[in-house]
Design a protein around this motif. Structure first.
Motif, PDB file in Angstrom:
ATOM      1  N   ALA A 112       0.832  -1.209   0.000  1.00  0.00           N
ATOM      2  CA  ALA A 112       0.000   0.000   0.000  1.00  0.00           C
ATOM      3  C   ALA A 112       0.866   1.258   0.000  1.00  0.00           C
ATOM      4  O   ALA A 112       0.512   2.264  -0.622  1.00  0.00           O
ATOM      5  CB  ALA A 112      -0.928  -0.005   1.223  1.00  0.00           C
ATOM      6  N   GLU A 113       1.997   1.185   0.690  1.00  0.00           N
ATOM      7  CA  GLU A 113       2.875   2.355   0.779  1.00  0.00           C
ATOM      8  C   GLU A 113       3.895   2.395  -0.357  1.00  0.00           C
ATOM      9  O   GLU A 113       4.767   3.265  -0.374  1.00  0.00           O
ATOM     10  CB  GLU A 113       3.607   2.349   2.132  1.00  0.00           C
ATOM     11  N   GLY A 114       3.797   1.444  -1.285  1.00  0.00           N
ATOM     12  CA  GLY A 114       4.719   1.436  -2.424  1.00  0.00           C
ATOM     13  C   GLY A 114       6.155   1.207  -2.025  1.00  0.00           C
ATOM     14  O   GLY A 114       7.074   1.769  -2.612  1.00  0.00           O
ATOM     15  N   ARG A 115       6.364   0.358  -1.022  1.00  0.00           N
ATOM     16  CA  ARG A 115       7.733   0.170  -0.525  1.00  0.00           C
ATOM     17  C   ARG A 115       8.399  -1.093  -1.075  1.00  0.00           C
ATOM     18  O   ARG A 115       9.517  -1.428  -0.678  1.00  0.00           O
ATOM     19  CB  ARG A 115       7.736   0.177   0.997  1.00  0.00           C
ATOM     20  N   VAL A 116       7.713  -1.777  -1.987  1.00  0.00           N
ATOM     21  CA  VAL A 116       8.378  -2.870  -2.706  1.00  0.00           C
ATOM     22  C   VAL A 116       9.156  -2.221  -3.855  1.00  0.00           C
ATOM     23  O   VAL A 116       8.564  -1.642  -4.760  1.00  0.00           O
ATOM     24  CB  VAL A 116       7.361  -3.896  -3.249  1.00  0.00           C
ATOM     25  N   VAL A 117      10.469  -2.308  -3.810  1.00  0.00           N
ATOM     26  CA  VAL A 117      11.308  -1.619  -4.800  1.00  0.00           C
ATOM     27  C   VAL A 117      11.614  -2.532  -5.981  1.00  0.00           C
ATOM     28  O   VAL A 117      11.643  -2.098  -7.125  1.00  0.00           O
ATOM     29  CB  VAL A 117      12.625  -1.134  -4.157  1.00  0.00           C
ATOM     30  N   PHE A 118      11.838  -3.829  -5.683  1.00  0.00           N
ATOM     31  CA  PHE A 118      12.156  -4.798  -6.738  1.00  0.00           C
ATOM     32  C   PHE A 118      11.329  -6.060  -6.541  1.00  0.00           C
ATOM     33  O   PHE A 118      11.144  -6.517  -5.411  1.00  0.00           O
ATOM     34  CB  PHE A 118      13.641  -5.206  -6.687  1.00  0.00           C
ATOM     35  N   ARG A 119      10.867  -6.611  -7.676  1.00  0.00           N
ATOM     36  CA  ARG A 119      10.178  -7.899  -7.627  1.00  0.00           C
ATOM     37  C   ARG A 119      10.845  -8.856  -8.619  1.00  0.00           C
ATOM     38  O   ARG A 119      11.329  -8.427  -9.666  1.00  0.00           O
ATOM     39  CB  ARG A 119       8.696  -7.725  -7.985  1.00  0.00           C
ATOM     40  N   TYR A 120      10.899 -10.116  -8.226  1.00  0.00           N
ATOM     41  CA  TYR A 120      11.459 -11.131  -9.121  1.00  0.00           C
ATOM     42  C   TYR A 120      10.553 -11.310 -10.328  1.00  0.00           C
ATOM     43  O   TYR A 120       9.330 -11.349 -10.205  1.00  0.00           O
ATOM     44  CB  TYR A 120      11.597 -12.475  -8.394  1.00  0.00           C
ATOM     45  N   VAL A 121      11.178 -11.433 -11.502  1.00  0.00           N
ATOM     46  CA  VAL A 121      10.460 -11.671 -12.746  1.00  0.00           C
ATOM     47  C   VAL A 121      11.023 -12.954 -13.350  1.00  0.00           C
ATOM     48  O   VAL A 121      12.227 -13.213 -13.256  1.00  0.00           O
ATOM     49  CB  VAL A 121      10.658 -10.491 -13.736  1.00  0.00           C
ATOM     50  N   GLY A 122      10.146 -13.756 -13.955  1.00  0.00           N
ATOM     51  CA  GLY A 122      10.608 -14.983 -14.599  1.00  0.00           C
ATOM     52  C   GLY A 122      10.901 -16.083 -13.613  1.00  0.00           C
ATOM     53  O   GLY A 122      11.838 -16.855 -13.788  1.00  0.00           O
ATOM     54  N   GLY A 123      10.110 -16.154 -12.562  1.00  0.00           N
ATOM     55  CA  GLY A 123      10.266 -17.234 -11.578  1.00  0.00           C
ATOM     56  C   GLY A 123      10.823 -16.722 -10.272  1.00  0.00           C
ATOM     57  O   GLY A 123      11.789 -15.969 -10.250  1.00  0.00           O
ATOM     58  N   ASN A 124      10.156 -17.142  -9.204  1.00  0.00           N
ATOM     59  CA  ASN A 124      10.576 -16.758  -7.854  1.00  0.00           C
ATOM     60  C   ASN A 124      11.670 -17.719  -7.394  1.00  0.00           C
ATOM     61  O   ASN A 124      11.433 -18.921  -7.281  1.00  0.00           O
ATOM     62  CB  ASN A 124       9.350 -16.835  -6.929  1.00  0.00           C
ATOM     63  N   PRO A 125      12.883 -17.230  -7.140  1.00  0.00           N
ATOM     64  CA  PRO A 125      14.016 -18.131  -6.918  1.00  0.00           C
ATOM     65  C   PRO A 125      14.128 -18.711  -5.515  1.00  0.00           C
ATOM     66  O   PRO A 125      14.954 -19.600  -5.294  1.00  0.00           O
ATOM     67  CB  PRO A 125      15.218 -17.227  -7.210  1.00  0.00           C
ATOM     68  N   ASN A 126      13.351 -18.213  -4.558  1.00  0.00           N
ATOM     69  CA  ASN A 126      13.617 -18.618  -3.177  1.00  0.00           C
ATOM     70  C   ASN A 126      12.389 -18.669  -2.270  1.00  0.00           C
ATOM     71  O   ASN A 126      12.527 -18.835  -1.058  1.00  0.00           O
ATOM     72  CB  ASN A 126      14.669 -17.679  -2.570  1.00  0.00           C
ATOM     73  N   GLY A 127      11.216 -18.510  -2.862  1.00  0.00           N
ATOM     74  CA  GLY A 127      10.013 -18.564  -2.043  1.00  0.00           C
ATOM     75  C   GLY A 127       9.657 -17.259  -1.363  1.00  0.00           C
ATOM     76  O   GLY A 127       8.836 -17.236  -0.435  1.00  0.00           O
ATOM     77  N   SER A 128      10.256 -16.161  -1.802  1.00  0.00           N
ATOM     78  CA  SER A 128       9.937 -14.859  -1.205  1.00  0.00           C
ATOM     79  C   SER A 128       8.455 -14.552  -1.346  1.00  0.00           C
ATOM     80  O   SER A 128       7.863 -14.760  -2.405  1.00  0.00           O
ATOM     81  CB  SER A 128      10.741 -13.748  -1.894  1.00  0.00           C
ATOM     82  N   ILE A 157       8.868 -10.644  -3.670  1.00  0.00           N
ATOM     83  CA  ILE A 157       9.617  -9.449  -3.258  1.00  0.00           C
ATOM     84  C   ILE A 157      11.119  -9.734  -3.249  1.00  0.00           C
ATOM     85  O   ILE A 157      11.592 -10.645  -2.588  1.00  0.00           O
ATOM     86  CB  ILE A 157       9.155  -8.971  -1.860  1.00  0.00           C
ATOM     87  N   ALA A 158      11.854  -8.906  -4.011  1.00  0.00           N
ATOM     88  CA  ALA A 158      13.320  -9.026  -4.061  1.00  0.00           C
ATOM     89  C   ALA A 158      14.001  -7.928  -3.267  1.00  0.00           C
ATOM     90  O   ALA A 158      15.141  -8.089  -2.819  1.00  0.00           O
ATOM     91  CB  ALA A 158      13.796  -8.983  -5.511  1.00  0.00           C
ATOM     92  N   GLY A 159      13.312  -6.791  -3.114  1.00  0.00           N
ATOM     93  CA  GLY A 159      13.919  -5.678  -2.390  1.00  0.00           C
ATOM     94  C   GLY A 159      12.865  -4.692  -1.922  1.00  0.00           C
ATOM     95  O   GLY A 159      11.819  -4.543  -2.556  1.00  0.00           O
TER      96      GLY A 159
END
Lengths: 90, 231
Positions: B166-182, B186-188
Motif C-alpha cells: 500500500a505504501e509502495g515500498r516494494v522496490v524490486f520484484r522477481y520476474v521470470g520465476g521466484n528463486p527462493n520462495g519470497s 519481493i526481491a527488495g
C-alpha cells in the motif's frame, strides 16, 4: 551455577523447509507415523545463582533482542532445575 | 552533506568478519564515479561518508541467524543513527539481512523454500524509482543482475506485506520465476523515507561487461551519487 534454557522456534505460520526435509527422510529410515517436524534452537545459559526475577527478566530481554528474531520466531525462557538436568522425570 | 576533498561523493562499504562482496561494492562505487571508503565493523564512526553499502557475504559465519551478530557490531550504532536521519544506506544480500535484523527494514530473510543455494542471473522489475538508490531507473524497467543466496526467502506477516504494498515500498520484484520462495515475489524493499534500500540480488556484480551479465547494477550507485551532489 544454574542453567537457564531458551528455546526458539519458528512461528507456526512461517514455512520450515528444514523441518520438512527431516520429515521426508523419516520413512526412508523406517520411521512411520510422524506427521510433522519443526526444527528450532535451544540455548543453555550458565548463570550465577540464585536466578532472581531480575536476572530472568534480563535474559528475557536478551532472548527477545538477540537469540530470537520475533518477526519470525517465538521463544520461551525457563530455569532448568537440577533434577530435570539429570534426566529424571520432571 | 559532507563533501570530500576530491569533490566525489564518498560511499562507505562496511567489512564484517565474513563479508565477501565488499571489494566488488567498492569497485562499483568507483566505476560509478564515486570515492569508495572502506569501513571496518569495529569503527565507532563512519569517517564522514555520505552513504553506506552493507555488502554481501556470510558475516560471522551466518551463526545464530544471517546478519544477527553483525547487527550489533560497533559500526552499526552510528549507521543506525544516521540512517534514521536520512543517510542513504544500501544492503545487498547479507547486508539486506543485517538491515532486517536491525529493524531498519521490516520482515526477515529465511531459508530458501527448496533448500538449495541459488546462483544465477536474475531478472528483476524496478517498482520504485524515487529512492536514494533507484532514481536512475525507469518505473517498470527490467534489469538482470546475479543472485546468489541460500537464505533469501523474504517473509513478513500479511499485515506488514499489505502495508509495504500500500505504501509502495516494494522496490524490486522477481520476474521470470521466484528463486527462493519470497512472499509476493519481493526481491527488495525500502523504508518509509526511501533512503534505506535492501535487496537479495547483487547489483555490484553487474557493473562491467567483462565480469557481469550486464551493467544493469551500475544505476544503484550512480543514483546515490547524484542524490549526494544535489543534496
Amino acid at each position: 551455577m544454574a542453567r537457564v534454557v531458551v528455546d526458539v522456534m519458528l512461528k507456526p505460520e512461517i514455512l520450515d523447509p528444514q523441518g520438512q526435509a527431516v520429515q521426508r527422510a523419516l520413512p526412508r529410515l523406517g520411521f512411520e507415523g510422524v506427521d510433522g517436524v519443526r526444527q528450532g534452537k535451544r540455548f543453555e545459559l550458565e548463570v550465577a545463582e540464585p536466578v532472581t526475577d531480575d536476572a530472568l527478566a534480563r535474559i528475557h530481554d536478551l532472548a527477545e533482542t538477540f537469540l530470537a528474531n520475533t518477526v519470525i520466531e517465538n521463544f520461551t525462557v525457563r530455569v532448568e532445575d537440577a533434577e530435570s538436568a539429570q534426566g529424571a522425570p520432571a | 552533506m559532507t563533501g570530500s576533498a576530491s569533490g566525489l561523493g564518498r560511499i562507505g562499504v562496511v567489512t564484517f568478519p565474513g563479508s565477501l562482496d565488499d571489494g566488488d561494492a567498492q569497485r562499483a562505487v568507483r566505476l560509478a564515479g564515486g570515492e569508495p571508503v572502506a569501513l571496518w565493523h569495529r569503527d565507532k564512526n563512519l569517517h564522514q561518508v555520505d552513504a553506506v553499502v552493507l555488502p554481501g557475504g556470510f558475516s560471522y559465519g551466518d551463526y545464530l541467524r544471517c546478519g544477527a551478530i553483525a547487527r550489533f557490531s560497533p559500526v552499526m550504532e552510528p549507521l543506525l543513527e544516521q540512517a534514521r536521519a536520512g543517510m542513504p544506506v544500501l544492503g545487498i544480500c547479507n547486508g539486506f539481512q543485517v538491515l532486517c535484523e536491525s529493524h531498519l527494514l521490516p520482515g526477515a530473510l529465511t531459508r530458501n523454500d527448496h533448500l538449495h543455494f541459488v546462483c544465477r542471473d536474475q531478472k528483476l522489475r524496478v517498482e520504485r524509482t524515487d529512492t536514494a538508490w533507484t532514481s536512475d531507473y525507469t518505473h517498470g524497467q527490467e534489469i538482470t543482475v546475479p543472485l546468489k543466496n541460500g537464505e533469501g526467502g523474504y517473509v513478513a506477516d500479511e499485515h506488514t506485506l499489505d502495508a509495504l504494498e500500500a505504501e509502495g515500498r516494494v522496490v524490486f520484484r522477481y520476474v521470470g520465476g521466484n528463486p527462493n520462495g519470497s512472499r509476493r515475489d519481493i526481491a527488495g524493499i525500502t523504508n518509509e523515507a526511501g533512503n534505506v534500500v535492501g535487496l537479495m540480488p547483487h547489483p555490484e556484480h553487474a557493473v562491467e561487461t567483462l565480469t557481469g551479465p550486464t551493467t544493469d547494477g551500475l544505476g544503484f550507485f550512480t543514483s546515490a551519487l547524484k542524490r549526494l551532489v544535489t543534496a
